[in-house]
Design a protein around this motif. Structure first.
Motif, PDB file in Angstrom:
ATOM      1  N   PHE A 151       0.837  -1.206   0.000  1.00  0.00           N
ATOM      2  CA  PHE A 151       0.000   0.000   0.000  1.00  0.00           C
ATOM      3  C   PHE A 151       0.874   1.259   0.000  1.00  0.00           C
ATOM      4  N   ILE A 152       1.909   1.245   0.809  1.00  0.00           N
ATOM      5  CA  ILE A 152       2.824   2.390   0.857  1.00  0.00           C
ATOM      6  C   ILE A 152       3.568   2.527  -0.473  1.00  0.00           C
ATOM      7  N   TYR A 153       3.977   1.391  -1.033  1.00  0.00           N
ATOM      8  CA  TYR A 153       4.724   1.425  -2.294  1.00  0.00           C
ATOM      9  C   TYR A 153       3.875   1.957  -3.447  1.00  0.00           C
ATOM     10  N   SER A 154       2.561   1.738  -3.383  1.00  0.00           N
ATOM     11  CA  SER A 154       1.689   2.154  -4.485  1.00  0.00           C
ATOM     12  C   SER A 154       1.677   3.662  -4.677  1.00  0.00           C
ATOM     13  N   TRP A 155       2.034   4.424  -3.639  1.00  0.00           N
ATOM     14  CA  TRP A 155       2.036   5.886  -3.773  1.00  0.00           C
ATOM     15  C   TRP A 155       3.185   6.375  -4.654  1.00  0.00           C
ATOM     16  N   PHE A 156       4.143   5.504  -4.935  1.00  0.00           N
ATOM     17  CA  PHE A 156       5.277   5.892  -5.767  1.00  0.00           C
ATOM     18  C   PHE A 156       5.055   5.549  -7.242  1.00  0.00           C
ATOM     19  N   PHE A 157       3.898   4.987  -7.577  1.00  0.00           N
ATOM     20  CA  PHE A 157       3.612   4.692  -8.974  1.00  0.00           C
ATOM     21  C   PHE A 157       3.449   5.988  -9.758  1.00  0.00           C
ATOM     22  N   VAL A 158       3.814   5.934 -11.048  1.00  0.00           N
ATOM     23  CA  VAL A 158       3.633   7.092 -11.932  1.00  0.00           C
ATOM     24  C   VAL A 158       2.256   6.989 -12.577  1.00  0.00           C
ATOM     25  N   GLU A 159       1.460   8.039 -12.455  1.00  0.00           N
ATOM     26  CA  GLU A 159       0.129   8.036 -13.058  1.00  0.00           C
ATOM     27  C   GLU A 159       0.242   8.039 -14.573  1.00  0.00           C
ATOM     28  N   SER A 160      -0.777   7.474 -15.230  1.00  0.00           N
ATOM     29  CA  SER A 160      -0.775   7.351 -16.687  1.00  0.00           C
ATOM     30  C   SER A 160      -0.853   8.722 -17.366  1.00  0.00           C
ATOM     31  N   ALA A 161       0.112   8.998 -18.251  1.00  0.00           N
ATOM     32  CA  ALA A 161       0.086  10.242 -19.025  1.00  0.00           C
ATOM     33  C   ALA A 161      -1.095  10.256 -19.979  1.00  0.00           C
ATOM     34  N   ARG A 162      -1.468   9.071 -20.465  1.00  0.00           N
ATOM     35  CA  ARG A 162      -2.622   8.974 -21.364  1.00  0.00           C
ATOM     36  C   ARG A 162      -3.898   9.421 -20.639  1.00  0.00           C
ATOM     37  N   TRP A 163      -4.040   9.012 -19.376  1.00  0.00           N
ATOM     38  CA  TRP A 163      -5.226   9.391 -18.618  1.00  0.00           C
ATOM     39  C   TRP A 163      -5.221  10.889 -18.319  1.00  0.00           C
ATOM     40  N   TYR A 164      -4.050  11.430 -17.966  1.00  0.00           N
ATOM     41  CA  TYR A 164      -3.959  12.872 -17.728  1.00  0.00           C
ATOM     42  C   TYR A 164      -4.378  13.660 -18.968  1.00  0.00           C
ATOM     43  N   SER A 165      -3.941  13.180 -20.148  1.00  0.00           N
ATOM     44  CA  SER A 165      -4.239  13.921 -21.379  1.00  0.00           C
ATOM     45  C   SER A 165      -5.725  13.906 -21.682  1.00  0.00           C
ATOM     46  N   THR A 166      -6.395  12.757 -21.452  1.00  0.00           N
ATOM     47  CA  THR A 166      -7.837  12.697 -21.708  1.00  0.00           C
ATOM     48  C   THR A 166      -8.631  13.498 -20.683  1.00  0.00           C
ATOM     49  N   CYS A 167      -8.000  13.778 -19.527  1.00  0.00           N
ATOM     50  CA  CYS A 167      -8.658  14.625 -18.519  1.00  0.00           C
ATOM     51  C   CYS A 167      -8.403  16.110 -18.778  1.00  0.00           C
ATOM     52  N   GLY A 168      -7.656  16.434 -19.846  1.00  0.00           N
ATOM     53  CA  GLY A 168      -7.369  17.829 -20.159  1.00  0.00           C
ATOM     54  C   GLY A 168      -6.368  18.462 -19.226  1.00  0.00           C
ATOM     55  N   ARG A 169      -5.371  17.689 -18.765  1.00  0.00           N
ATOM     56  CA  ARG A 169      -4.349  18.194 -17.856  1.00  0.00           C
ATOM     57  C   ARG A 169      -2.967  18.066 -18.501  1.00  0.00           C
ATOM     58  N   PRO A 170      -2.618  18.956 -19.431  1.00  0.00           N
ATOM     59  CA  PRO A 170      -1.312  18.844 -20.097  1.00  0.00           C
ATOM     60  C   PRO A 170      -0.140  19.059 -19.138  1.00  0.00           C
ATOM     61  N   ASP A 171      -0.342  19.854 -18.064  1.00  0.00           N
ATOM     62  CA  ASP A 171       0.754  20.076 -17.119  1.00  0.00           C
ATOM     63  C   ASP A 171       1.151  18.791 -16.410  1.00  0.00           C
ATOM     64  N   LEU A 172       0.141  18.015 -15.971  1.00  0.00           N
ATOM     65  CA  LEU A 172       0.436  16.747 -15.314  1.00  0.00           C
ATOM     66  C   LEU A 172       0.944  15.706 -16.320  1.00  0.00           C
ATOM     67  N   THR A 173       0.459  15.792 -17.558  1.00  0.00           N
ATOM     68  CA  THR A 173       0.948  14.889 -18.606  1.00  0.00           C
ATOM     69  C   THR A 173       2.439  15.109 -18.835  1.00  0.00           C
ATOM     70  N   LEU A 174       2.841  16.365 -18.924  1.00  0.00           N
ATOM     71  CA  LEU A 174       4.246  16.705 -19.129  1.00  0.00           C
ATOM     72  C   LEU A 174       5.095  16.219 -17.956  1.00  0.00           C
ATOM     73  N   ARG A 175       4.605  16.423 -16.755  1.00  0.00           N
ATOM     74  CA  ARG A 175       5.364  16.007 -15.582  1.00  0.00           C
ATOM     75  C   ARG A 175       5.538  14.478 -15.544  1.00  0.00           C
ATOM     76  N   ALA A 176       4.467  13.733 -15.892  1.00  0.00           N
ATOM     77  CA  ALA A 176       4.550  12.263 -15.887  1.00  0.00           C
ATOM     78  C   ALA A 176       5.530  11.763 -16.940  1.00  0.00           C
TER      79      ALA A 176
END
Length: 554
Positions: A52-77
């Motif tokens: 559970f603790i390790y799961s917080w270090f996963f990188v969120e999907s850039a594809r999902w960020y882009s479909t949510c309209g968040r280019p800033d988070l997409t770039l960071r990922a």
């Protein structure tokens, strides 16, 4: 999954699945070493806190960020993944302008967070949700129903737990091959169907035959493991990015519902001892039929929106229309005739006829009137050929041929271990096998004609018919081996179609394909069209990389 290239999804999914097998091995050892259930529960629960603790270090999907309209988070990922992969310099070249230029479609169609109710509101998603929910429920329902019956096999529960874990290794490998070469839909359908047949067969085998019952349970467990492996991958590839995690969560919830219901079904044993197994076997068989309503996702890019799902269906229809237009001349040149090389369906013709006549010649051993069983054998052809027609039309010739031969082999092999006193069970297995052979005969005539080019089609059909006659000639000789061991002929008659079903995997699919006229047509179909399809799929990939001058090192 959303970070994986198309060709590695099945491999990564299978490797992930092997961690479950490893856990099953460890569970058997831990249960043997720590017999008290409270201490065992604590022991197996503690690792979850670390994960559970390790799961917080996963990188969120850039594809999902882009479909949510968040280019800033997409770039960071993307920059973080580039850093993890040792490409920090290439990641630093990415900028907001580059992303907006490449992700214009995703950013304009971004819908933010999507409610789970969309799975029921949208007709396209509703169909996926209902079918996938049934698959998740059936797989988990049958799995836990099988596991809870361990104590009735007359074998040490620790030993059978190890065997259950060991069977996962070949089962997941075979599932990986089927997923990669035949597709997700045939793999899901076959695994559920075989699991259901194994559990149903366990309901009719006497409890004294502990080895046979354990073997069927182990085979069913292997098939359910392959089903679990496939459904995780298949669900992720079917749902669009905007609702993928919600869909996976709902599927997992339905699996938990199946595991909750299975102990209640086990209580029906008070009415009839074999009733729970019949229920546990019937549900995955019904779910395998629902798989036919789902689209194939092999070598397809992940959809990001519902519109992508609709476009995929539209492109498939246009591709079929183009294939019908691309009919080629009816003449082959001399050089093409000389180089005729192709996999042929001759082993399939031999196996179908061999098993058919072997089954028919065993009629007098079923303890039922041969006139009555002849009528039943004729009657079962009607639904069998209709079901075969549906499978041929919706799944393809190759899955239909493979499934029919495999089921035939299993039915005949099962008849070899069922005692002769169980005449009704043996007759039912024989009738089911006869129906599958009828479907196999129906398919092989069509399949052979579609595989051979026009220049040699009649010759190929004639050679196939000759091999069928050879099979019918050899089968009486095999029946004579009953003098050595009474069930030996059935084991041989069952093993041959099972081997032939494996050989079917070497044949190409011909569903919605124009008839080939020359050898060159076969080569073009095998090479050219596959390349063009791959090129189209690469163009349809969501462009998450930098512009052309910056691609080289990313």
């Amino acid at each position: 999954m959303e970070w994986m290239p198309i060709h590695t999804r099945a491999c990564v999914g299978t490797l992930t699945g092997y961690t479950y097998s490893l856990g099953q091995f460890l569970l058997a050892g831990a249960a043997y070493a720590v017999p008290h259930w409270r201490h065992l529960r604590l022991l197996v629960s503690v690792p979850f806190f670390a994960f559970f603790i390790y799961s917080w270090f996963f990188v969120e999907s850039a594809r999902w960020y882009s479909t949510c309209g968040r280019p800033d988070l997409t770039l960071r990922a993307l920059q973080r993944v580039a850093s993890i992969n040792g490409k920090r310099e290439e990641g630093s070249k990415l900028s907001m302008e580059v992303l907006q230029a490449n992700l214009q479609k995703e950013l304009t169609t971004g819908q933010g967070r999507t409610s789970a109710l969309e799975l029921l509101r949208c007709p396209t998603l509703r169909r996926l949700f209902l079918c996938l929910s049934m698959l998740w429920f059936a797989t988990s329902f049958a799995y836990y129903g099988l596991v809870m019956d361990l104590q009735n096999f007359g074998v040490s529960i620790y030993l059978i737990q190890v065997i259950f874990g060991a069977v996962d290794l070949p089962a997941k490998f075979v599932g990986f091959l089927v997923i990669n070469f035949l597709g997700r839909r045939p793999a899901q359908m076959a695994s559920l169907l075989l699991a259901g047949i194994c559990i149903l067969a366990n309901g009719v085998v006497p409890k004294d035959y502990s080895i046979v019952r354990t073997a069927l349970a182990v085979l069913g467990k292997g098939c359910l493991t392959a089903s679990f492996n496939c459904i995780f991958l298949y669900t992720g590839e079917l749902y669009p990015t905007m609702i993928r995690q919600t869909g996976l969560g709902m599927g997992s919830t339905m699996a938990r519902v199946g595991s909750i219901v299975s102990p209640l079904v086990s209580m029906t044993a008070e009415l009839y001892s074999a009733l729970p197994l019949f229920i546990f076997g019937a549900v995955p068989v019904a779910a395998s039929a629902a798989t036919a309503l789902l689209p194939e996702t092999l070598n397809q890019p992940l959809p990001d929106t519902v519109q992508d799902l609709k476009d995929r269906r539209g492109k498939q229809k246009r591709l079929q229309q183009e294939q019908q237009k691309q009919m080629v001349p009816l003449q082959a040149s001399a050089p093409e005739k000389s180089g005729l090389k192709s996999h042929t369906p001759l082993p399939t013709r031999f196996a179908t006829s061999f098993a058919y006549y072997g089954l028919v010649m065993d009629l007098q051993n079923f303890g039922v009137s041969i006139y009555l069983i002849q009528v039943i054998f004729g009657a079962v052809d009607l639904p069998a050929k209709f079901v075969g027609f549906l499978v041929i039309n919706f799944l393809g010739r190759r899955p239909a041929q493979m499934a029919s031969l495999l089921l035939v082999g299993i039915c005949i092999l099962a008849n070899g271990v069922v005692p002769k006193d169980y005449s009704i069970v043996r007759t039912a297995l024989a009738v089911l096998g006869k129906g599958c052979l009828a479907a196999s005969f129906n398919c092989i005539f069509l399949y052979t004609g579609e595989l051979y080019p026009t220049m040699i089609r009649q010759t190929g059909l004639g050679m196939g018919s000759t091999m069928a006659r050879v099979g019918s000639i050899v089968s009486p000789l095999v029946s004579m081996t009953a003098e050595l061991y009474s069930a030996l002929p059935l084991f041989i008659f069952g093993a041959v179609p099972v081997a032939a079903s494996a050989a079917t995997a070497l044949l190409p699919e011909t569903l919605n394909q124009p008839l080939p006229d020359t050898v060159q047509d076969l080569k073009d179909r095998r090479r050219g069209k596959q390349k063009r399809l791959q090129q189209e799929q690469q163009k349809q990939m969501v462009p998450l990389q930098a512009s052309a001058p910056e691609k080289s090192g990313l």
